[in-house]
Each structure stands twice: as C-alpha cells, then as structure tokens.
Design a protein around this motif. Structure first.
Motif, PDB file in Angstrom:
ATOM      1  N   LYS A   1      39.394  -8.206-109.732  1.00 43.62           N
ATOM      2  CA  LYS A   1      38.797  -7.038-109.096  1.00 43.62           C
ATOM      3  C   LYS A   1      37.461  -7.361-108.458  1.00 43.62           C
ATOM      4  N   ALA A   2      37.197  -6.744-107.297  1.00 43.64           N
ATOM      5  CA  ALA A   2      35.945  -6.986-106.568  1.00 43.64           C
ATOM      6  C   ALA A   2      35.298  -5.676-106.154  1.00 43.64           C
ATOM      7  N   VAL A   3      33.968  -5.714-106.079  1.00 45.03           N
ATOM      8  CA  VAL A   3      33.188  -4.610-105.520  1.00 45.03           C
ATOM      9  C   VAL A   3      32.497  -5.130-104.265  1.00 45.03           C
ATOM     10  N   VAL A   4      32.703  -4.435-103.150  1.00 39.26           N
ATOM     11  CA  VAL A   4      32.121  -4.827-101.864  1.00 39.26           C
ATOM     12  C   VAL A   4      30.901  -3.964-101.572  1.00 39.26           C
ATOM     13  N   VAL A   5      29.776  -4.612-101.288  1.00 39.92           N
ATOM     14  CA  VAL A   5      28.581  -3.884-100.838  1.00 39.92           C
ATOM     15  C   VAL A   5      28.848  -3.476 -99.397  1.00 39.92           C
ATOM     16  N   PHE A   6      28.916  -2.161 -99.154  1.00 38.45           N
ATOM     17  CA  PHE A   6      29.538  -1.660 -97.927  1.00 38.45           C
ATOM     18  C   PHE A   6      28.661  -0.659 -97.183  1.00 38.45           C
TER      19      PHE A   6
ATOM     20  N   PHE B   1      41.686 -10.049-103.271  1.00 41.15           N
ATOM     21  CA  PHE B   1      41.611  -9.490-104.623  1.00 41.15           C
ATOM     22  C   PHE B   1      42.687  -8.445-104.875  1.00 41.15           C
ATOM     23  N   ARG B   2      43.076  -8.347-106.133  1.00 36.89           N
ATOM     24  CA  ARG B   2      44.118  -7.409-106.539  1.00 36.89           C
ATOM     25  C   ARG B   2      43.619  -5.962-106.431  1.00 36.89           C
ATOM     26  N   GLU B   3      42.359  -5.746-106.831  1.00 37.86           N
ATOM     27  CA  GLU B   3      41.741  -4.421-106.732  1.00 37.86           C
ATOM     28  C   GLU B   3      40.401  -4.550-106.012  1.00 37.86           C
ATOM     29  N   VAL B   4      40.105  -3.593-105.148  1.00 37.47           N
ATOM     30  CA  VAL B   4      38.838  -3.612-104.401  1.00 37.47           C
ATOM     31  C   VAL B   4      38.226  -2.212-104.424  1.00 37.47           C
ATOM     32  N   GLU B   5      36.939  -2.169-104.704  1.00 39.23           N
ATOM     33  CA  GLU B   5      36.168  -0.933-104.558  1.00 39.23           C
ATOM     34  C   GLU B   5      34.971  -1.211-103.661  1.00 39.23           C
ATOM     35  N   ALA B   6      34.404  -0.157-103.096  1.00 33.24           N
ATOM     36  CA  ALA B   6      33.246  -0.304-102.218  1.00 33.24           C
ATOM     37  C   ALA B   6      32.087   0.532-102.746  1.00 33.24           C
ATOM     38  N   VAL B   7      30.876   0.020-102.532  1.00 31.18           N
ATOM     39  CA  VAL B   7      29.688   0.780-102.922  1.00 31.18           C
ATOM     40  C   VAL B   7      28.717   0.828-101.746  1.00 31.18           C
ATOM     41  N   THR B   8      28.235   2.023-101.457  1.00 27.96           N
ATOM     42  CA  THR B   8      27.287   2.248-100.362  1.00 27.96           C
ATOM     43  C   THR B   8      26.007   2.821-100.949  1.00 27.96           C
ATOM     44  N   PHE B   9      24.880   2.414-100.393  1.00 24.02           N
ATOM     45  CA  PHE B   9      23.592   2.843-100.925  1.00 24.02           C
ATOM     46  C   PHE B   9      22.905   3.825 -99.971  1.00 24.02           C
ATOM     47  N   ASP B  10      22.509   4.944-100.534  1.00 26.44           N
ATOM     48  CA  ASP B  10      21.783   5.968 -99.783  1.00 26.44           C
ATOM     49  C   ASP B  10      20.291   5.762-100.033  1.00 26.44           C
TER      50      ASP B  10
ATOM     51  N   GLY C   1      34.734  -3.214-114.756  1.00 25.03           N
ATOM     52  CA  GLY C   1      35.520  -4.375-115.132  1.00 25.03           C
ATOM     53  C   GLY C   1      35.744  -5.364-114.010  1.00 25.03           C
ATOM     54  N   ALA C   2      34.850  -5.368-113.034  1.00 20.85           N
ATOM     55  CA  ALA C   2      34.960  -6.298-111.897  1.00 20.85           C
ATOM     56  C   ALA C   2      33.970  -7.441-112.067  1.00 20.85           C
TER      57      ALA C   2
ATOM     58  N   MET D   1      22.994  -9.916-117.693  1.00 20.17           N
ATOM     59  CA  MET D   1      24.023  -9.033-118.267  1.00 20.17           C
ATOM     60  C   MET D   1      25.013  -9.770-119.157  1.00 20.17           C
ATOM     61  N   ASP D   2      24.802 -11.076-119.315  1.00 20.51           N
ATOM     62  CA  ASP D   2      25.712 -11.889-120.138  1.00 20.51           C
ATOM     63  C   ASP D   2      27.156 -11.646-119.691  1.00 20.51           C
ATOM     64  N   TYR D   3      27.370 -11.788-118.395  1.00 19.62           N
ATOM     65  CA  TYR D   3      28.647 -11.448-117.767  1.00 19.62           C
ATOM     66  C   TYR D   3      28.823 -12.394-116.594  1.00 19.62           C
ATOM     67  N   GLN D   4      30.018 -12.921-116.411  1.00 16.61           N
ATOM     68  CA  GLN D   4      30.221 -13.937-115.383  1.00 16.61           C
ATOM     69  C   GLN D   4      30.613 -13.325-114.034  1.00 16.61           C
ATOM     70  N   PHE D   5      29.597 -13.037-113.237  1.00 18.74           N
ATOM     71  CA  PHE D   5      29.828 -12.568-111.870  1.00 18.74           C
ATOM     72  C   PHE D   5      29.989 -13.761-110.928  1.00 18.74           C
ATOM     73  N   VAL D   6      30.703 -13.519-109.844  1.00 19.87           N
ATOM     74  CA  VAL D   6      30.707 -14.456-108.722  1.00 19.87           C
ATOM     75  C   VAL D   6      30.378 -13.646-107.465  1.00 19.87           C
ATOM     76  N   ILE D   7      29.300 -14.022-106.773  1.00 20.00           N
ATOM     77  CA  ILE D   7      28.946 -13.345-105.521  1.00 20.00           C
ATOM     78  C   ILE D   7      29.581 -14.114-104.361  1.00 20.00           C
ATOM     79  N   HIS D   8      30.406 -13.421-103.584  1.00 21.83           N
ATOM     80  CA  HIS D   8      31.086 -14.032-102.437  1.00 21.83           C
ATOM     81  C   HIS D   8      30.380 -13.629-101.145  1.00 21.83           C
ATOM     82  N   THR D   9      30.171 -14.601-100.271  1.00 28.13           N
ATOM     83  CA  THR D   9      29.509 -14.350 -98.978  1.00 28.13           C
ATOM     84  C   THR D   9      30.369 -14.951 -97.861  1.00 28.13           C
TER      85      THR D   9
END
Length: 220
Positions: free
Chosen positions: A5-10, A27-36, A113-114, A148-156
């Motif tokens: 699962k991935a979260v896209v900064v959008f 990715f199998r699951e994708v969500e997007a997050v936008t900042f106001d 869980g992403a 966060m003691d959590y294994q993130f991977v940032i994709h660019t």
C-alpha cells in the motif's frame, strides 16, 4: 506482482498526478493526501479531490494552515509577487513545506498500514528548492523510520526527470491527455495549459513541446 500500500502526496498538479498514475501501476492499494495550507488558489484542493474521485482513489485533506502563518510566501499571499531574484530562492518557496507534508503523510500512512510514500519532488527541473533534493529525501526517509520505528520507503519517480521526460512518463502510463487537460499547475489558478505566463506554466509548456517534438521525430 504489485507491492503493498502507498500514500501519494497529491496536489492535483502535473507532477503529483503523474506520480498518482505511477503509483496505481506499482501498488496494490493507493491513497492520496492533499494539504490545505491556505494556498493562493483553493481550486487546487478541488482539482485534487476531483481527480482522486475520478480515479477511485481514497483521498484525505489535512489542515496545514499553520504553515501559512509561519512562512508567508507567494503561494499563500496574493499581495506577494511571484518572482525570483538572482542568488535568492523564488518567492514561491515555502520553508519546511515538503518536510512537513511528508512527515504528516507518514503519520497518516502508518495509521492506514501503508509503508510506501510517493512524492513528485524533482532535482532536475526545480527552482533551487532545497527540499526537492534527493539528499533531503533520503535523510528524511531515515529520520521518519527512526521517529516512528516503522519501515517507510519514500519513492520519487520524477527525481531525475526533466519536464519533457515527465510528460513522456505520463504518456507511457496512458495518462498524457488526462494530465494535460485536468491538472492545475498554474500559479494563477488556471487548469490545464494555464495562463502561459507564470514560471510554472512556462516550464510545463516548454517540456510538453520538447516531448511532442521528440515523439513526432520518432514517428518520422
């Protein structure tokens, strides 16, 4: 086989929309997050929501209005001109924006869980923004994992692409017309090809022309 699962900064712009299409392939699951953050054009948030809805991507909008209070700039204040003076960062640079966006995106991602974060930052066709550099992204990736003691991977996906190559990637993903007609890159808040006069529009247009010329040359 697709990754988890991935979260896209959008933002709903050319780069992040291309990244969203890229993520949907990866990715199998994708969500997007936008900042106001009280950006100059509220339309940016509406465009992001519309694109996410059309593509069937769950979409979260987070309140980052504190950023506007801390770092006044041309993207948040209509009384600040969009300009770049020699030897200085452009007036569109927002101190700490990508640091905060990716940090909050990571907090959101962990709750969902992403482990994968996707952002459209680019070191090739950037305006000197320090928070678009590969070294910053790699550093932040380590920091987030430790924090966060959590294994993130940032994709660019766009890090080493110029604008013409970004258009080429969109075309390879079958999204060229979508990105061209439905995204908002313009600093003056005009969807698609934009105003044609601001720095973002000029960069976008020049890249598109270069890619279309290359594509036509290959055909011939």
């Amino acid at each position: 086989m697709k990754q988890e699962k991935a979260v896209v900064v959008f933002s709903g712009g050319q780069d992040s929309t291309t990244c969203l299409f890229w993520a949907l392939k990866q990715f199998r699951e994708v969500e997007a997050v936008t900042f106001d953050y009280n950006q100059r054009h509220r339309l940016e948030i509406e465009v992001a929501a519309s694109i996410a809805n059309e593509l069937g991507v769950p979409h979260t909008v987070l309140d980052m209005s504190l950023l506007n209070q801390l770092a006044p700039n041309a993207l948040t204040r209509s009384d600040i001109a969009i300009e770049q003076k020699e030897g200085e960062l452009p007036s569109t640079f927002v101190d700490g924006r990508n640091l905060l966006f990716l940090s909050f995106a990571a907090v959101l991602a962990k709750q969902k869980g992403a482990r994968h974060l996707v952002t459209g930052v680019c070191e090739t066709d950037f305006s000197g923004y320090p928070d678009c550099r590969d070294i910053f992204i790699k550093s932040l990736n380590v920091t987030l994992n430790l924090a966060m003691d959590y294994q993130f991977v940032i994709h660019t996906p766009l890090m080493w692409l110029n604008k013409a190559e970004t258009w080429e990637l969109a075309d390879e993903l079958g999204a060229l017309d979508f990105v061209r007609s439905k995204t908002l890159t313009c600093y003056n808040g005009i969807i698609a090809d934009g105003c044609g006069e601001c720095p973002a529009c000029k960069l976008r247009k020049r890249g598109l022309e270069q890619y279309l010329e290359k594509k036509e040359g290959v055909k011939n």
